[in-house]
Design a protein around this motif. Structure first.
Motif, PDB file in Angstrom:
ATOM      1  N   ALA A   1     -15.224 -48.822 -14.884  1.00  0.00           N
ATOM      2  CA  ALA A   1     -14.995 -47.699 -15.796  1.00  0.00           C
ATOM      3  C   ALA A   1     -13.791 -48.010 -16.675  1.00  0.00           C
ATOM      4  CB  ALA A   1     -14.759 -46.416 -14.999  1.00  0.00           C
ATOM      5  N   GLY A   2     -13.569 -47.133 -17.647  1.00  0.00           N
ATOM      6  CA  GLY A   2     -12.480 -47.354 -18.584  1.00  0.00           C
ATOM      7  C   GLY A   2     -11.180 -46.718 -18.128  1.00  0.00           C
ATOM      8  N   LEU A   3     -10.129 -47.034 -18.870  1.00  0.00           N
ATOM      9  CA  LEU A   3      -8.803 -46.515 -18.578  1.00  0.00           C
ATOM     10  C   LEU A   3      -8.070 -46.304 -19.894  1.00  0.00           C
ATOM     11  CD1 LEU A   3      -7.265 -46.106 -15.867  1.00  0.00           C
ATOM     12  CD2 LEU A   3      -6.301 -48.376 -16.205  1.00  0.00           C
TER      13      LEU A   3
ATOM     14  N   TYR B   1     -14.411 -29.578  -9.200  1.00  0.00           N
ATOM     15  CA  TYR B   1     -14.992 -30.395 -10.267  1.00  0.00           C
ATOM     16  C   TYR B   1     -15.505 -31.737  -9.745  1.00  0.00           C
ATOM     17  CZ  TYR B   1     -13.676 -27.236 -13.957  1.00  0.00           C
ATOM     18  OH  TYR B   1     -13.609 -26.144 -14.780  1.00  0.00           O
ATOM     19  N   VAL B   2     -16.642 -32.137 -10.276  1.00  0.00           N
ATOM     20  CA  VAL B   2     -17.219 -33.434  -9.938  1.00  0.00           C
ATOM     21  C   VAL B   2     -17.301 -34.259 -11.222  1.00  0.00           C
ATOM     22  CG1 VAL B   2     -19.596 -32.594 -10.245  1.00  0.00           C
ATOM     23  CG2 VAL B   2     -19.193 -34.567  -8.802  1.00  0.00           C
ATOM     24  N   VAL B   3     -17.188 -35.569 -11.061  1.00  0.00           N
ATOM     25  CA  VAL B   3     -17.234 -36.471 -12.217  1.00  0.00           C
ATOM     26  C   VAL B   3     -18.364 -37.482 -12.042  1.00  0.00           C
ATOM     27  CG1 VAL B   3     -16.023 -38.493 -13.170  1.00  0.00           C
ATOM     28  CG2 VAL B   3     -14.805 -36.361 -12.919  1.00  0.00           C
ATOM     29  N   TYR B   4     -19.084 -37.733 -13.119  1.00  0.00           N
ATOM     30  CA  TYR B   4     -19.977 -38.896 -13.201  1.00  0.00           C
ATOM     31  C   TYR B   4     -19.411 -39.761 -14.324  1.00  0.00           C
ATOM     32  CZ  TYR B   4     -23.349 -36.665 -10.147  1.00  0.00           C
ATOM     33  OH  TYR B   4     -23.957 -36.098  -9.058  1.00  0.00           O
ATOM     34  N   ARG B   5     -19.398 -41.057 -14.102  1.00  0.00           N
ATOM     35  CA  ARG B   5     -18.801 -41.891 -15.150  1.00  0.00           C
ATOM     36  C   ARG B   5     -19.415 -43.285 -15.166  1.00  0.00           C
ATOM     37  NH1 ARG B   5     -12.676 -43.020 -12.879  1.00  0.00           N
ATOM     38  NH2 ARG B   5     -13.244 -43.788 -10.841  1.00  0.00           N
TER      39      ARG B   5
ATOM     40  N   LEU C   1     -19.048 -48.358 -24.487  1.00  0.00           N
ATOM     41  CA  LEU C   1     -18.472 -47.012 -24.549  1.00  0.00           C
ATOM     42  C   LEU C   1     -18.218 -46.550 -23.120  1.00  0.00           C
ATOM     43  CD1 LEU C   1     -17.996 -45.234 -27.023  1.00  0.00           C
ATOM     44  CD2 LEU C   1     -20.232 -44.190 -26.609  1.00  0.00           C
ATOM     45  N   ASN C   2     -16.980 -46.144 -22.831  1.00  0.00           N
ATOM     46  CA  ASN C   2     -16.720 -45.534 -21.523  1.00  0.00           C
ATOM     47  C   ASN C   2     -17.112 -44.067 -21.622  1.00  0.00           C
ATOM     48  OD1 ASN C   2     -15.514 -45.737 -18.791  1.00  0.00           O
ATOM     49  ND2 ASN C   2     -14.286 -44.063 -19.585  1.00  0.00           N
ATOM     50  N   ARG C   3     -17.841 -43.581 -20.624  1.00  0.00           N
ATOM     51  CA  ARG C   3     -18.333 -42.198 -20.693  1.00  0.00           C
ATOM     52  C   ARG C   3     -18.019 -41.479 -19.382  1.00  0.00           C
ATOM     53  NH1 ARG C   3     -24.246 -44.141 -22.370  1.00  0.00           N
ATOM     54  NH2 ARG C   3     -24.020 -44.859 -20.243  1.00  0.00           N
ATOM     55  N   VAL C   4     -17.553 -40.276 -19.512  1.00  0.00           N
ATOM     56  CA  VAL C   4     -17.232 -39.466 -18.332  1.00  0.00           C
ATOM     57  C   VAL C   4     -17.809 -38.074 -18.557  1.00  0.00           C
ATOM     58  CG1 VAL C   4     -15.375 -38.435 -16.961  1.00  0.00           C
ATOM     59  CG2 VAL C   4     -15.043 -40.696 -17.968  1.00  0.00           C
ATOM     60  N   ALA C   5     -18.593 -37.601 -17.599  1.00  0.00           N
ATOM     61  CA  ALA C   5     -19.104 -36.226 -17.666  1.00  0.00           C
ATOM     62  C   ALA C   5     -18.630 -35.499 -16.415  1.00  0.00           C
ATOM     63  CB  ALA C   5     -20.626 -36.226 -17.721  1.00  0.00           C
ATOM     64  N   SER C   6     -18.070 -34.309 -16.615  1.00  0.00           N
ATOM     65  CA  SER C   6     -17.510 -33.586 -15.466  1.00  0.00           C
ATOM     66  C   SER C   6     -17.859 -32.109 -15.575  1.00  0.00           C
ATOM     67  CB  SER C   6     -15.988 -33.782 -15.467  1.00  0.00           C
ATOM     68  OG  SER C   6     -15.406 -33.040 -14.428  1.00  0.00           O
ATOM     69  N   PHE C   7     -18.066 -31.475 -14.441  1.00  0.00           N
ATOM     70  CA  PHE C   7     -18.327 -30.037 -14.446  1.00  0.00           C
ATOM     71  C   PHE C   7     -17.874 -29.410 -13.141  1.00  0.00           C
ATOM     72  CE2 PHE C   7     -21.979 -30.083 -11.576  1.00  0.00           C
ATOM     73  CZ  PHE C   7     -22.439 -31.382 -11.687  1.00  0.00           C
ATOM     74  N   LYS C   8     -17.683 -28.079 -13.222  1.00  0.00           N
ATOM     75  CA  LYS C   8     -17.319 -27.311 -12.034  1.00  0.00           C
ATOM     76  C   LYS C   8     -18.632 -26.953 -11.336  1.00  0.00           C
ATOM     77  CE  LYS C   8     -14.621 -23.220 -10.974  1.00  0.00           C
ATOM     78  NZ  LYS C   8     -13.705 -22.277 -11.599  1.00  0.00           N
TER      79      LYS C   8
END
Ligand SMILES: Cc1cc2nc3c(=O)[nH]c(=O)nc-3n(C[C@H](O)[C@H](O)[C@H](O)COP(=O)(O)OP(=O)(O)OC[C@H]3O[C@@H](n4cnc5c(N)ncnc54)[C@H](O)[C@@H]3O)c2cc1C
Length: 401
Positions: free
Chosen positions: A42-44, A181-185, A219-226
């Protein structure tokens, strides 16, 4: 009198510590539990405060062609795509903070740090060594590993991450605090027409972030939701199906990016309350082991880099006295890292507002002139290394905490 240091954990914090110490002539052994040194794919984001550390350690040249310097950071509404706020990263930003804002692949940063370590001839990095505990007496420390091997040095730095074994032994055996919150990346191909920018799209309880990495090719991509489905970490919580449902109202471009993302792994977002006492005699904590934080300010790794430099400087300033050095290091670092842990939580709430709170936030942000925008980042990115100087207006402070 020279001191030999043992570092527990070969992530970004541990390897940077080894390099910072080696640059000051200190011999280091790094023990990493995994069979290879590596980072999640993943990106930083590396703010100017951490870029200055990388520059000090001489690794900037080896990041050429891999690190990307985005033109700006921009906040958008996730439903309409409308821009709410942006912070330019151009010449004025670089002059103000003495360094650019950079984004990169984590693995490429770790590789650059590791090869710089090897080039010093003072760092021994050993994979496949899971530390179960570190003992100490009046003159030395010993790391005990799961395979029965032991390693002795003058002092130890535990950079063994969020679920640090050494922190549990030294300071706090409680598990980290798991947020809702959970993250997919994960990186993906960079479609045509995507700007060189850090783009954050926010909505009520969700966000999506993207920025270019690997020389701009990915492209680094991060999707997060509660997640609203059961207890955090349960089987029904934060599933790929809920991800699709939560992002159903996002722009078509975001929906397409989310549909392409690798959903085989989910990351629950965790942190801890700030807690002093990282140092006990000849052992100290660093990075996520000391002060794990949510990712909303993109500062977890940046703070580990700042820690590494401060720790190596403290060891140089107190030759042969690691106990004094570690105490000075914690005293110097604790106020700033605690403030960032707390501010980060606020930013998480601020980004995830819905309804009237979101309208107020957007109104507030869109009214900020350029000097005001920088006034909110000076304490974080500036050379002072301080704590927040400009409070968020009280009517925008988060509810529920
Ligand atoms: C979604 C997300 C996005 C993020 N984005 C950013 C960002 O853009 N910018 C930023 O600055 N930060 C970001 N962060 C935070 C950043 O990832 C962490 O703060 C950083 O990786 C911490 O580094 P560390 O070396 O302290 O710990 P870690 O990276 O966790 O490394 C710990 C190492 O110790 C090893 N280890 C653990 N236990 C043992 C043991 N018992 N014995 C031996 N070895 C052991 C592990 O295998 C690992 O290699 C983000 C975090 C998340 C979750």
């Amino acid at each position: 009198m020279s001191t030999e240091i043992l570092v527990a954990g070969g992530g970004i914090g541990g390897i940077t510590t080894a390099l910072a110490c080696a640059r000051r002539g200190i011999r280091v052994t790094v023990l990493e539990r995994h069979s290879e040194f590596g980072e999640v794919g993943a990106g930083l984001q590396i703010g100017p405060n951490a870029w200055r550390v990388l520059r000090d350690l001489g690794v900037i040249d080896s990041l050429a062609g891999q690190a990307v310097m985005p033109r700006r950071w921009a906040l958008h509404d996730i439903t309409t795509g409308e821009e709410i706020f942006s912070l330019p990263f151009g010449t004025a930003f670089e002059q103000r903070y003495g360094a650019p804002y950079a984004v990169m692949h984590r693995g490429q940063l770790l590789t650059a740090l590791l090869s710089a370590c090897r080039a010093t001839g003072l760092v021994t990095a050993i994979p496949g060594k899971e530390i179960t505990r570190i003992s100490q007496d009046t003159g030395s420390v010993t790391a005990h590993c799961a395979d029965g091997s032991t390693f002795t040095a003058d002092a130890a730095v535990a950079a063994d991450g969020l679920r640090s074994t050494v922190r549990a032994q030294l300071l706090d055996a409680e598990p980290p605090l798991i947020s809702e919150y959970v993250v997919y990346r994960g990186p993906g191909p960079r479609p045509d027409g995507i700007e060189d920018a850090v783009m954050l799209y926010v909505g009520d309880g969700i966000h999506y972030m993207q920025y270019p990495i690997s020389g701009g090719t990915m492209l680094n991509r991060v999707a997060s939701f509660k997640s609203t489905r059961g207890a955090p970490l349960s089987e029904t919580w934060g599933t790929p199906r809920e991800l699709t449902e939560k992002f159903a109202g996002a722009t078509a471009g975001i929906r397409a990016a989310v549909a392409e993302m690798d959903t085989s792994k989910r990351w629950p977002l965790c942190d801890r309350e700030p807690l002093p006492g990282w140092t006990l005699g000849r052992i100290t904590l660093l990075g996520d082991a000391a002060h794990p934080m949510n990712q909303y300010l993109a500062q977890g790794a940046c703070q580990a880099l700042e820690d590494a430099l401060a720790l190596a400087e403290a060891l140089s300033d107190a030759p042969g006295d690691p106990e004094a050095a570690f105490a000075a290091y914690e005293e110097a670092r604790y106020p700033r890292t605690s403030a960032i842990q707390q501010y980060t939580r606020f930013i998480g709430d601020f980004c995830h507002f819905g309804g009237a709170a979101a309208l107020l936030r957007d109104h507030f942000l869109s009214g900020l002139g350029i000097e005001d925008r920088y006034a909110y980042t000076d304490w974080l990115y500036g050379t002072g290394g301080g704590t927040p100087t400009r409070p968020i207006p009280p009517h925008l402070t988060p509810y529920g905490r």
